[in-house]
Scaffold this active site. Sequence first.
Site, short mmCIF file in Angstrom:
data_model
loop_
_atom_site.label_atom_id
_atom_site.label_comp_id
_atom_site.label_asym_id
_atom_site.label_seq_id
_atom_site.Cartn_x
_atom_site.Cartn_y
_atom_site.Cartn_z
N ASP A 1 -9.89 -0.79 11.98
CA ASP A 1 -8.81 -0.79 12.96
C ASP A 1 -7.69 -1.66 12.41
OD1 ASP A 1 -7.86 0.21 15.40
OD2 ASP A 1 -8.21 -1.69 16.40
N LYS B 1 -6.67 7.95 4.76
CA LYS B 1 -7.59 6.80 4.77
C LYS B 1 -8.84 7.12 3.94
CE LYS B 1 -6.96 4.74 9.34
NZ LYS B 1 -7.68 4.46 10.58
N HIS C 1 -3.03 -3.49 3.32
CA HIS C 1 -3.94 -4.21 4.21
C HIS C 1 -5.31 -3.55 4.21
CE1 HIS C 1 -2.52 -0.85 6.79
NE2 HIS C 1 -1.42 -1.09 6.14
N THR D 1 -13.69 8.33 10.12
CA THR D 1 -12.28 8.71 10.24
C THR D 1 -12.10 10.20 10.00
OG1 THR D 1 -10.02 8.20 9.55
CG2 THR D 1 -11.66 8.28 7.82
N PHE E 1 3.06 6.62 6.60
CA PHE E 1 2.97 7.02 8.01
C PHE E 1 3.17 5.78 8.88
CE2 PHE E 1 -1.19 5.27 9.22
CZ PHE E 1 -1.71 4.96 7.97
N GLY E 2 3.10 5.99 10.19
CA GLY E 2 3.16 4.86 11.13
C GLY E 2 4.42 4.04 10.96
N TYR E 3 4.25 2.74 10.83
CA TYR E 3 5.39 1.81 10.75
C TYR E 3 5.87 1.60 9.30
CZ TYR E 3 3.97 0.60 15.54
OH TYR E 3 3.65 0.64 16.87
N LYS F 1 1.15 2.05 -2.80
CA LYS F 1 0.85 1.46 -1.49
C LYS F 1 -0.66 1.18 -1.38
CE LYS F 1 0.33 2.30 3.40
NZ LYS F 1 0.30 3.23 4.52
N ASN G 1 -8.81 10.88 9.27
CA ASN G 1 -7.55 10.74 8.57
C ASN G 1 -7.79 10.87 7.06
OD1 ASN G 1 -5.47 9.44 7.10
ND2 ASN G 1 -4.79 8.38 8.97
P1 IMP Z 1 -5.45 2.60 12.99
O1 IMP Z 1 -6.30 1.57 13.59
O2 IMP Z 1 -5.63 2.72 11.52
O3 IMP Z 1 -5.52 3.93 13.68
O4 IMP Z 1 -3.95 2.10 13.14
C1 IMP Z 1 -3.34 1.88 14.39
C2 IMP Z 1 -1.84 2.08 14.24
O5 IMP Z 1 -1.31 1.16 13.30
C3 IMP Z 1 -1.48 3.48 13.71
O6 IMP Z 1 -1.28 4.38 14.76
C4 IMP Z 1 -0.18 3.21 12.97
O7 IMP Z 1 0.90 3.25 13.87
C5 IMP Z 1 -0.33 1.79 12.49
N1 IMP Z 1 -0.79 1.76 11.09
C6 IMP Z 1 -2.07 1.66 10.63
N2 IMP Z 1 -2.09 1.64 9.30
C7 IMP Z 1 -0.80 1.75 8.91
C8 IMP Z 1 -0.19 1.81 7.63
O8 IMP Z 1 -0.81 1.76 6.57
N3 IMP Z 1 1.15 1.90 7.63
C9 IMP Z 1 1.90 1.97 8.77
N4 IMP Z 1 1.38 1.95 9.98
C10 IMP Z 1 0.02 1.83 10.05
#
Ligand code: IMP
Length: 198
Positions: free
Chosen positions: A70, A13, A181, A8, A153-155, A176, A10
């Site tokens: 993922d 993460k 997850h 990663t 971040f994200g949702y 958090k 990120n």
């Molecule tokens: P990734 O597989 O971790 O890149 O996650 C895919 C997508 O899921 C990201 O672009 C976010 O939109 C969403 N996502 C992943 N983890 C989180 C989180 O912890 N909080 C909110 N959205 C998440």
Amino acid sequence: MSTLIIATNNQDKLKEIKHILEGTDIKILSASDYEDFPDVEETGVTLEENALLKARAVWGKYHLPCVADDTGLEVDCLDGEPGVYSSRYAGEDATYEDNCRKLLSVVAIEPADDRAARFRTVVAFIDSEGKSHTAEGKIEGEIIDEKRGDNGFGYDPVFLVPELGKTLAELPSEQKNKISHRHNALANILPVIKSRLA
Ligand code: IMP
């Protein structure tokens, strides 16, 4: 000391993963330690496929144990969408903002009492012999009507954790990271990592 590559870029993460591996005798490297780190297209149709794709690309290049993950947001009233397509829900170049806006508009036309959702993470670990292992982690919650909170971040701003009465974006990152997850998936794969890297 064993070495483990975390696939990663990120930093959030990475911090979370380093935290959970604290106290182990494992040297952690990540994408930013390499100039030519593989950039893998997420072509899988499941979280597991994508996590394995990413981990195998790293193993194929460096032949060192590695971890990739993922994550998807599964909303029950949308039959599990956006799921594996969470990062691209509002289009290929969608921002977090675009994705949240689309989700809120799509969920708004569904019955108000049917908002259950979960984040699901699959972590793939490839050991020093090239053998693959996977584990899963999730957190249950609900999608709310409008964004709340500025952290994460994200949702996160639209995902309510009912027991806490707060969205993930209203929690300090340390809190958090203890219930997320991703944390749960990592905790589930940790015994395998420890036993394989010992
Ligand atoms: P990734 O597989 O971790 O890149 O996650 C895919 C997508 O899921 C990201 O672009 C976010 O939109 C969403 N996502 C992943 N983890 C989180 C989180 O912890 N909080 C909110 N959205 C998440």
